[in-house]
Design a protein around this motif. Structure first.
Motif, short mmCIF file in Angstrom:
data_model
loop_
_atom_site.label_atom_id
_atom_site.label_comp_id
_atom_site.label_asym_id
_atom_site.label_seq_id
_atom_site.Cartn_x
_atom_site.Cartn_y
_atom_site.Cartn_z
N PRO A 50 0.83 -1.22 0.00
CA PRO A 50 0.00 0.00 0.00
C PRO A 50 0.86 1.26 0.00
N ARG A 51 0.34 2.30 -0.64
CA ARG A 51 0.94 3.60 -0.49
C ARG A 51 0.60 4.14 0.90
N SER A 52 1.36 5.10 1.37
CA SER A 52 1.17 5.65 2.70
C SER A 52 -0.28 6.11 2.89
N GLY A 53 -0.90 5.67 4.00
CA GLY A 53 -2.26 6.09 4.31
C GLY A 53 -3.34 5.17 3.79
N TRP A 54 -2.97 4.18 2.96
CA TRP A 54 -3.96 3.26 2.39
C TRP A 54 -3.83 1.89 3.06
N HIS A 55 -4.95 1.15 3.06
CA HIS A 55 -4.93 -0.20 3.62
C HIS A 55 -5.82 -1.13 2.80
N GLY A 56 -5.57 -2.45 2.95
CA GLY A 56 -6.41 -3.47 2.33
C GLY A 56 -7.22 -4.17 3.40
N TYR A 57 -7.91 -5.25 3.04
CA TYR A 57 -8.85 -5.90 3.95
C TYR A 57 -8.56 -7.38 4.15
N TRP A 58 -8.93 -7.84 5.34
CA TRP A 58 -8.81 -9.23 5.75
C TRP A 58 -9.91 -10.05 5.07
N SER A 59 -9.90 -11.37 5.30
CA SER A 59 -10.91 -12.25 4.71
C SER A 59 -12.32 -11.90 5.19
N ASN A 60 -12.45 -11.39 6.42
CA ASN A 60 -13.69 -10.77 6.90
C ASN A 60 -13.40 -9.28 7.03
N PRO A 61 -13.89 -8.44 6.11
CA PRO A 61 -13.52 -7.03 6.13
C PRO A 61 -14.17 -6.22 7.24
N GLY A 62 -15.22 -6.77 7.86
CA GLY A 62 -15.94 -5.98 8.86
C GLY A 62 -17.02 -5.13 8.21
N GLU A 63 -17.14 -3.87 8.64
CA GLU A 63 -18.24 -3.03 8.21
C GLU A 63 -17.91 -2.12 7.03
N SER A 64 -16.73 -2.22 6.47
CA SER A 64 -16.40 -1.41 5.29
C SER A 64 -15.48 -2.20 4.38
N GLY A 65 -15.34 -1.73 3.14
CA GLY A 65 -14.47 -2.40 2.19
C GLY A 65 -14.99 -3.78 1.80
#
Length: 230
Positions: A50-65
């Motif tokens: 990721p570029r600074s400040g960005w993130h990806g998601y786990w297999s269960n993303p939760g409430e966003s993404g």
């Protein structure tokens, strides 16, 4: 993208246009060996940067993404296992609870090479990957096709072997069976003390659903206890 995104803004290009992953989270496909041995299996990975400040998601993303997904294309007889994630981080923004990967990380899979593959046989492998890159205020859906040119051979480890071995060590490991109790919207998970877990560094991440208070653990009568609210 989930309706619960709320204050997050979805960024999308014109119809038919795809966002450039390099602007958000760069992805590359790496292998334990470029010359896998027939009749063996090895680890491959999708390295996410990721570029600074960005993130990806786990297999269960939760409430966003949304969680990354991949469609593999492989020669006859070559099989690829499910996508495996390292443990995530807990992120709470604007009242939303998400389970994310912050910083560089590798999503893993195991590929099996058929015993019938003659040495010197080309084994092209490709992965069409779809994932989300987000900040605290915006999300971008990303998609790209990654390729590996493998050749059946000796199984000699390649330049990415050490990084993949390190990524394997970061995968969650099965634990001895614990005990879970539910009372209203409260969930208590009790784990045996033989795990030798430091409660100060213990976090609970549900495989499905969202637990708003799933971020701490305590010791109680020698057992590790995690309390969470659904």
């Amino acid at each position: 993208m989930k309706a619960a995104l709320g204050a997050l803004v979805l960024i999308a290009g014109p119809a038919g246009a795809a966002a450039d992953p390099a602007k958000y989270i760069r992805a590359e496909l790496i292998a334990e060996s470029a010359v896998p041995r027939p009749g063996s299996s090895m680890v491959i990975g999708i390295r996410m940067i990721p570029r600074s400040g960005w993130h990806g998601y786990w297999s269960n993303p939760g409430e966003s993404g949304f969680a990354p997904s991949v469609r593999w294309t492989a020669p006859t007889g070559v099989t690829v296992g499910p996508l495996l994630h390292p443990a995530p981080s807990l992120l709470k923004v604007g009242g939303l609870t998400s389970f994310v990967h912050e910083g560089p990380h590798i999503l893993l899979a195991r590929v099996s090479i058929p015993r019938s593959a003659a040495r010197g046989t080309n084994l092209p492998l490709s992965a069409t990957v779809t994932w989300a890159a987000c900040t605290a205020t915006q999300c971008v859906p990303l998609r790209t096709t990654l390729k590996l040119d493998l050749i059946a051979g000796s199984g000699t480890p390649g330049t990415s072997a050490a990084a993949l071995r390190a990524a394997v060590r970061k995968l969650p490991r099965p634990a001895p069976q614990g005990r879970m109790t539910v009372a209203g919207d409260r969930v208590r998970l009790q784990l045996p003390p033989l795990l030798h877990i430091d409660p100060r560094q213990t976090r609970f991440f549900p495989e499905t659903g969202v637990f708003a208070g799933a971020s701490g653990a305590t010791l109680h009568n020698g057992a590790i206890v995690i309390d969470a609210s659904r």
